[in-house]
Design a protein around this motif. Structure first.
Motif, PDB file in Angstrom:
ATOM      1  N   PRO A  48       0.803  -1.335   0.151  1.00  0.00           N
ATOM      2  CA  PRO A  48       0.131  -0.220  -0.166  1.00  0.00           C
ATOM      3  C   PRO A  48       0.921   1.015   0.175  1.00  0.00           C
ATOM      4  N   GLY A  49       2.505   1.013   0.502  1.00  0.00           N
ATOM      5  CA  GLY A  49       2.662   2.180  -0.081  1.00  0.00           C
ATOM      6  C   GLY A  49       3.464   2.561   1.435  1.00  0.00           C
ATOM      7  N   TYR A  50       4.215   3.353   2.060  1.00  0.00           N
ATOM      8  CA  TYR A  50       4.775   3.921   3.137  1.00  0.00           C
ATOM      9  C   TYR A  50       3.505   4.201   4.027  1.00  0.00           C
ATOM     10  N   ILE A  51       2.804   3.825   4.659  1.00  0.00           N
ATOM     11  CA  ILE A  51       1.741   4.045   5.209  1.00  0.00           C
ATOM     12  C   ILE A  51       1.876   4.117   7.012  1.00  0.00           C
ATOM     13  N   LEU A  52       1.281   5.111   7.976  1.00  0.00           N
ATOM     14  CA  LEU A  52       1.439   6.030   9.165  1.00  0.00           C
ATOM     15  C   LEU A  52       0.596   4.485   9.717  1.00  0.00           C
ATOM     16  N   THR A  53       1.518   3.787  10.376  1.00  0.00           N
ATOM     17  CA  THR A  53       1.130   2.677  11.348  1.00  0.00           C
ATOM     18  C   THR A  53       1.747   2.680  12.766  1.00  0.00           C
ATOM     19  N   ASP A  54       1.096   1.541  14.035  1.00  0.00           N
ATOM     20  CA  ASP A  54       1.672   1.400  14.876  1.00  0.00           C
ATOM     21  C   ASP A  54       3.878   1.627  14.539  1.00  0.00           C
ATOM     22  N   GLY A  58       6.514   8.215  13.315  1.00  0.00           N
ATOM     23  CA  GLY A  58       7.625   8.164  14.120  1.00  0.00           C
ATOM     24  C   GLY A  58       9.046   8.099  13.081  1.00  0.00           C
ATOM     25  N   MET A  59       8.331   7.329  11.860  1.00  0.00           N
ATOM     26  CA  MET A  59       9.630   7.027  10.753  1.00  0.00           C
ATOM     27  C   MET A  59       9.143   7.916   9.975  1.00  0.00           C
ATOM     28  N   GLY A  60       8.287   9.151   9.441  1.00  0.00           N
ATOM     29  CA  GLY A  60       8.365   9.919   8.123  1.00  0.00           C
ATOM     30  C   GLY A  60       7.172   9.746   8.165  1.00  0.00           C
ATOM     31  N   ALA A  61       6.807   8.511   7.828  1.00  0.00           N
ATOM     32  CA  ALA A  61       4.608   7.783   6.905  1.00  0.00           C
ATOM     33  C   ALA A  61       4.081   9.205   7.523  1.00  0.00           C
ATOM     34  N   THR A  62       3.463   9.673   6.858  1.00  0.00           N
ATOM     35  CA  THR A  62       2.211  10.611   6.902  1.00  0.00           C
ATOM     36  C   THR A  62       1.241  10.001   6.626  1.00  0.00           C
ATOM     37  N   LYS A  63       0.159   9.409   5.422  1.00  0.00           N
ATOM     38  CA  LYS A  63      -0.534   8.422   5.367  1.00  0.00           C
ATOM     39  C   LYS A  63      -1.522   7.815   5.879  1.00  0.00           C
ATOM     40  N   ARG A  64      -2.569   7.956   5.983  1.00  0.00           N
ATOM     41  CA  ARG A  64      -3.425   7.031   6.876  1.00  0.00           C
ATOM     42  C   ARG A  64      -3.352   5.554   5.703  1.00  0.00           C
ATOM     43  N   PRO A  65      -3.697   4.394   6.248  1.00  0.00           N
ATOM     44  CA  PRO A  65      -4.218   3.790   6.046  1.00  0.00           C
ATOM     45  C   PRO A  65      -5.777   4.165   4.981  1.00  0.00           C
ATOM     46  N   GLU A  66      -6.398   4.686   5.059  1.00  0.00           N
ATOM     47  CA  GLU A  66      -7.324   4.735   4.643  1.00  0.00           C
ATOM     48  C   GLU A  66      -6.823   6.398   3.291  1.00  0.00           C
ATOM     49  N   GLU A  67      -5.595   6.839   3.173  1.00  0.00           N
ATOM     50  CA  GLU A  67      -5.124   7.337   2.309  1.00  0.00           C
ATOM     51  C   GLU A  67      -4.468   6.909   1.079  1.00  0.00           C
TER      52      GLU A  67
END
Length: 82
Positions: A48-54, A58-67
């Motif tokens: 899905p790409g670099y997605i913000l998860t747990d 803190g590693m630079g991911a900004t997209k939430r899974p729904e994005e």
């Protein structure tokens, strides 16, 4: 060997990029193993790409899974450029 390596990191709480990288490598390896075991099938994996998860907090991911565009990849794998 892959199972043993994954088991070691499954209990780890050290998310300094190790777990994220390992998860991507594991999916790639598993995809290759499935393809080798089933040569009559087309085996793919998609990210899905670099997605913000747990895991990536803190590693630079900004997209939430729904994005993410992860809903598009399976359709592309099935139908290509239609």
């Amino acid at each position: 060997a892959l199972d043993a390596c994954l088991q070691r990191y499954a209990e780890s709480t050290d998310y300094e990029g190790v777990a994220y990288g390992l998860s991507k490598a594991a999916v790639n390896q598993w995809t290759m193993q499935l393809a080798a075991e089933h040569p009559q099938l087309r085996v793919n994996s998609c990210s899905p790409g670099y997605i913000l998860t747990d895991l990536t907090a803190g590693m630079g991911a900004t997209k939430r899974p729904e994005e993410s565009n992860c809903h598009v990849a399976p359709l592309y794998l099935l139908f290509g450029d239609v």
